[in-house]
Design a protein around this motif. Structure first.
Motif, PDB file in Angstrom:
ATOM      1  N   UNK A 505      21.020  49.057  35.644  1.00 48.44           N
ATOM      2  CA  UNK A 505      20.454  50.325  36.084  1.00 48.44           C
ATOM      3  C   UNK A 505      21.512  51.419  36.137  1.00 48.44           C
ATOM      4  N   UNK A 506      22.776  51.030  36.109  1.00 49.28           N
ATOM      5  CA  UNK A 506      23.818  52.046  36.083  1.00 49.28           C
ATOM      6  C   UNK A 506      24.843  51.958  37.209  1.00 49.28           C
ATOM      7  N   UNK A 507      24.675  50.996  38.106  1.00 49.21           N
ATOM      8  CA  UNK A 507      25.680  50.813  39.145  1.00 49.21           C
ATOM      9  C   UNK A 507      26.838  49.988  38.595  1.00 49.21           C
ATOM     10  N   UNK A 508      28.066  50.394  38.898  1.00 44.67           N
ATOM     11  CA  UNK A 508      29.204  49.550  38.561  1.00 44.67           C
ATOM     12  C   UNK A 508      29.806  49.051  39.868  1.00 44.67           C
ATOM     13  N   UNK A 509      29.624  47.775  40.119  1.00 43.17           N
ATOM     14  CA  UNK A 509      30.030  47.211  41.408  1.00 43.17           C
ATOM     15  C   UNK A 509      30.991  46.054  41.174  1.00 43.17           C
ATOM     16  N   UNK A 510      32.198  46.179  41.713  1.00 39.76           N
ATOM     17  CA  UNK A 510      33.166  45.101  41.535  1.00 39.76           C
ATOM     18  C   UNK A 510      33.505  44.481  42.881  1.00 39.76           C
ATOM     19  N   UNK A 511      33.404  43.152  42.976  1.00 43.59           N
ATOM     20  CA  UNK A 511      33.809  42.514  44.228  1.00 43.59           C
ATOM     21  C   UNK A 511      35.322  42.620  44.391  1.00 43.59           C
ATOM     22  N   UNK A 512      35.781  42.944  45.581  1.00 44.55           N
ATOM     23  CA  UNK A 512      37.210  43.053  45.860  1.00 44.55           C
ATOM     24  C   UNK A 512      37.674  41.813  46.592  1.00 44.55           C
ATOM     25  N   UNK A 513      37.127  41.640  47.790  1.00 46.94           N
ATOM     26  CA  UNK A 513      37.393  40.417  48.525  1.00 46.94           C
ATOM     27  C   UNK A 513      36.028  39.903  48.932  1.00 46.94           C
ATOM     28  N   UNK A 514      35.991  38.983  49.862  1.00 46.60           N
ATOM     29  CA  UNK A 514      34.734  38.299  50.129  1.00 46.60           C
ATOM     30  C   UNK A 514      33.548  39.239  50.397  1.00 46.60           C
ATOM     31  N   UNK A 515      33.736  40.165  51.314  1.00 49.81           N
ATOM     32  CA  UNK A 515      32.597  41.015  51.670  1.00 49.81           C
ATOM     33  C   UNK A 515      32.789  42.467  51.286  1.00 49.81           C
ATOM     34  N   UNK A 516      33.818  42.720  50.463  1.00 46.80           N
ATOM     35  CA  UNK A 516      34.132  44.106  50.123  1.00 46.80           C
ATOM     36  C   UNK A 516      33.953  44.345  48.629  1.00 46.80           C
ATOM     37  N   UNK A 517      33.405  45.497  48.304  1.00 49.92           N
ATOM     38  CA  UNK A 517      33.125  45.831  46.911  1.00 49.92           C
ATOM     39  C   UNK A 517      33.619  47.245  46.614  1.00 49.92           C
ATOM     40  N   UNK A 518      34.034  47.467  45.375  1.00 55.93           N
ATOM     41  CA  UNK A 518      34.351  48.833  44.957  1.00 55.93           C
ATOM     42  C   UNK A 518      33.225  49.294  44.056  1.00 55.93           C
ATOM     43  N   UNK A 519      32.736  50.481  44.333  1.00 58.85           N
ATOM     44  CA  UNK A 519      31.657  51.024  43.513  1.00 58.85           C
ATOM     45  C   UNK A 519      32.293  52.073  42.603  1.00 58.85           C
ATOM     46  N   UNK A 520      32.367  51.780  41.323  1.00 64.24           N
ATOM     47  CA  UNK A 520      33.036  52.706  40.416  1.00 64.24           C
ATOM     48  C   UNK A 520      32.057  53.554  39.614  1.00 64.24           C
ATOM     49  N   UNK A 521      30.792  53.225  39.673  1.00 62.96           N
ATOM     50  CA  UNK A 521      29.834  54.030  38.933  1.00 62.96           C
ATOM     51  C   UNK A 521      28.453  53.942  39.553  1.00 62.96           C
ATOM     52  N   UNK A 522      27.682  54.979  39.322  1.00 66.19           N
ATOM     53  CA  UNK A 522      26.303  54.965  39.811  1.00 66.19           C
ATOM     54  C   UNK A 522      25.404  55.534  38.724  1.00 66.19           C
TER      55      UNK A 522
END
Ligand code: ADP
Ligand code: MG
Length: 614
Positions: A505-522
């Motif tokens: 759909x266009x989200x770019x979501x990368x897991x960083x650590x267990x419960x943390x994510x970086x959102x680089x795109x929407x």
């Protein structure tokens, strides 16, 4: 004649009793968790496999049992929690009927390991269908570990009655949530098929609620507190603006026990009166403490209903307490969604000459101009319908040619709407306007068409997302400043599960650590929303939809996404946005019903209007 009455053998009696106490894996999990609480544990671990169907294990660091007690605990009516009948009226423990372990033992394979601090060695007992298979001293940690394997292994009929894994897991999570919410000072973990679902350190109630329901909860809560001689109330309510469309986060606890109480529920509803948008429900987490003598909890272990002696008084106190909190945190003043743009239908002063209303249109506005359309934040034009067709003599409402499962479900609704579809006829002219920031009103040949903007947008987005899942990849817009977001363990679990689909759909979501994510795109064309709120909304929605066993993952996601990014009632729309919405709606396969099954528009017929003047 022979005498024919016999006593049932214990094993059969236990199996029958078990049916009442243990209905599903979640009931067993609840009993074990409550026993661990009663044992004074400060750390409780719940481990399940296959939604509890093959394993439910609870490990605690509580008081443990002696060898004799360990064996006794599986006898029916064996309890350490009441000694005399009068104890029944002062119950502070979760269990007291001494039924749970006996019941579970009748219908599962159990491995118990337990040790008291003062004992050198612990005990191990293996029981299968009420029969002790093995019993011996063993080396183990202080506290108790009970593993229930293959629940209902000897009652296939019950096993077959179990619902899908998702549903059974959901029930277990519900029980886990209830027990851990009321015991924030106890640390809890929950694992399912070796994955961590919850990791909750001992904390305040507020932190516990966030740990269970999502990190953003802590900003949504308003404390409630009321101390009277006979009743103590504390807890939180959710701010009205976060009220949900589904009856989600509503928790009552009486003397630390989760209860359901429609009457008290009503008292909170009453306190929220006028503050909530229609069809939304307040969140609440209310803990009530009363003298155990004034509450009847001598009820069936699987029931959550209780009787209060003074429920009327409690009702009044609770409502006052909630209202006071709403007032104190100055939530009570106007929550007016639609002051602007409202049409005033008050009577004109006598004798005043009434001029017919003039409708002004923007002569420079050109609906075919793609440049202007770009301004519209909320819509992108993906379908082929254009303005011409909308205002052509006959509005062509696209007939679904290829129905998705979802649309199949909706076919019934569509059929019943068929009549009104035909009656829509032509849209007479361009006089489309927004009413009360909530509806879009236009004239059609049969009368006046009123479209709910939120539902319309939900439908448009749902079809667009479903399409994307089927066919293409949406363009994604790089975030200038990638956002790092942390989620609760359970939210993170779900996000990990759906992030690949979200990328379509266009989200770019990368897991960083267990419960943390970086959102680089929407999604490139949906930039106008708060990332955290939306993702949490999607997760929450997705989790709720999991209960619907017929829903596949993509449809669930499309639904959850659509529900969360659709423009709300109360949003002022620009003229071109209004037009784009109507256009996009009638390019949908099923323009009449929202993904959740509500009618998107209604037509007030000429006859109905004429009747008003008779
Ligand atoms: P109840 O909780 O109603 O007393 P149960 O069948 O659940 O009945 O448990 C029977 C007894 O076993 C309890 O009263 C308690 O003494 C003992 N017991 C059960 N689980 C634990 C545990 N995790 N730690 C210590 N004792 C336990
Ligand atoms: Mg118990």
């Amino acid at each position: 004649m022979h005498d024919i009455i016999r006593l049932l053998p214990d094993s059969v009696a236990n199996q029958i009793a078990a049916g009442e106490v243990i209905q599903r894996p979640a009931s067993a999990a609840k009993e074990l968790l409550e026993n661990a609480i009663d044992a004074g544990a400060t750390l409780i671990k719940l481990v399940i496999k296959d939604s509890g169907k093959t394993l439910i294990q609870v490990v605690d660091n509580g008081c443990g049992m002696s060898m004799t007690d360990a064996r006794m605990s599986f006898e029916r009516h064996a309890t350490s929690k009441i000694k005399t009948a009068s104890d029944l009226f002062a119950i502070k423990t979760m269990g007291f009927r001494g039924e749970a372990l006996a019941s579970i033992a009748a219908i599962a394979q159990i491995e118990l390991k337990t040790k008291r601090v003062e004992d050198e060695l612990g005990s191990q007992i293996i029981i299968e269908g009420s029969k002790v298979i093995d019993q011996k001293p063993t080396q183990c940690a202080n506290g108790t570990s009970i593993a229930i394997k293959n629940l209902f292994f000897n009652v296939p009929a019950r096993r077959n009655f179990l619902k899908s894994n998702q549903v059974e897991t959901r029930h277990i999570i519900d029980e886990f949530t209830r027990v851990s919410m009321v015991n924030p000072l106890v640390s809890f973990t929950m694992h399912h098929n070796e994955k961590a679902i919850f990791q909750l350190n001992n904390s305040t109630l507020k932190q516990r609620i966030s740990g269970l329901l999502g990190a953003n909860f802590s900003q949504r809560l308003i404390p409630v507190e009321q101390d009277t001689e006979s009743i103590k109330i504390n807890g939180f309510i959710g701010k009205p603006e976060f009220a949900r469309k589904t009856r989600g986060e509503q928790f009552f606890f009486a003397n630390n026990r989760f209860i359901k109480h429609p009457y008290l529920h009503h008292s909170i509803d009453a306190a929220f009166q006028e503050l909530l948008p229609k069809d939304t429900f307040p969140s609440y987490f209310i803990f009530i403490e009363v003298d155990p003598k004034t509450i009847d909890i001598n009820i069936h272990p699987t029931k959550t209903e209780v009787n209060f002696q003074d429920s009327k008084v409690l009702y009044a106190i609770l409502r006052a307490a909630v209202r006071q909190s709403l007032g104190k945190f100055s939530i009570t003043p106007t929550l007016d969604f639609d002051v602007e743009q409202s049409l005033d239908f008050t009577d004109p002063p006598k004798g005043k000459i009434i001029n017919p209303p003039k409708i002004t249109t923007d002569p420079t506005y050109n609906p075919f101009d793609t440049q202007t359309r770009k301004d519209s934040k909320h819509f992108s034009k993906s379908k082929t319908t254009n303005w011409e067709s909308l205002y052509a003599d006959q509005v062509q409402i696209a007939k679904p040619d290829k129905l998705t499962t979802e649309d199949n479900d909706l076919q019934k609704n569509i059929d019943s709407n068929e009549e009104s579809q035909k009656e829509v006829g032509e849209i007479i002219n361009e006089k489309i306007f927004q009413f009360k920031n909530r509806y879009i009103v236009t004239v059609v040949s049969s009368g006046l068409m009123i479209i709910d903007q939120n539902l319309a947008h939900e439908r448009i987005l749902f079809e667009r997302f479903s399409n994307l899942f089927e066919n293409e990849k949406a363009s994604s817009q790089q975030e200038l400043f990638p956002e790092t977001l942390s989620f609760s363990a359970s939210d993170a679990e779900i996000l990990n599960d759906i992030k690949d689909e979200l990328s379509i759909i266009g989200f770019a979501i990368k897991p960083m650590s267990k419960n943390t994510f970086v959102i680089t795109g929407r999604p490139a064309d949906l930039t106008d929303f708060n990332l955290r709120d939306t993702l949490e909304g999607i997760i929450e929605n997705y989790r709720k939809n999991l209960l619907d066993i017929n829903l596949n993952k993509k449809i669930n996601l499309a639904k959850s996404m659509a529900a969360n990014v659709a423009i709300e009632a109360g949003t002022l729309l620009k003229k071109e946005e209004i037009n784009a919405m109507v256009d996009a709606l009638f390019a949908c396969k099923a323009p009449t019903v929202s993904p959740s099954g509500k009618a998107i528009f209604n037509i007030i017929s000429m006859e109905e209007i004429a009747k008003k003047f008779n």
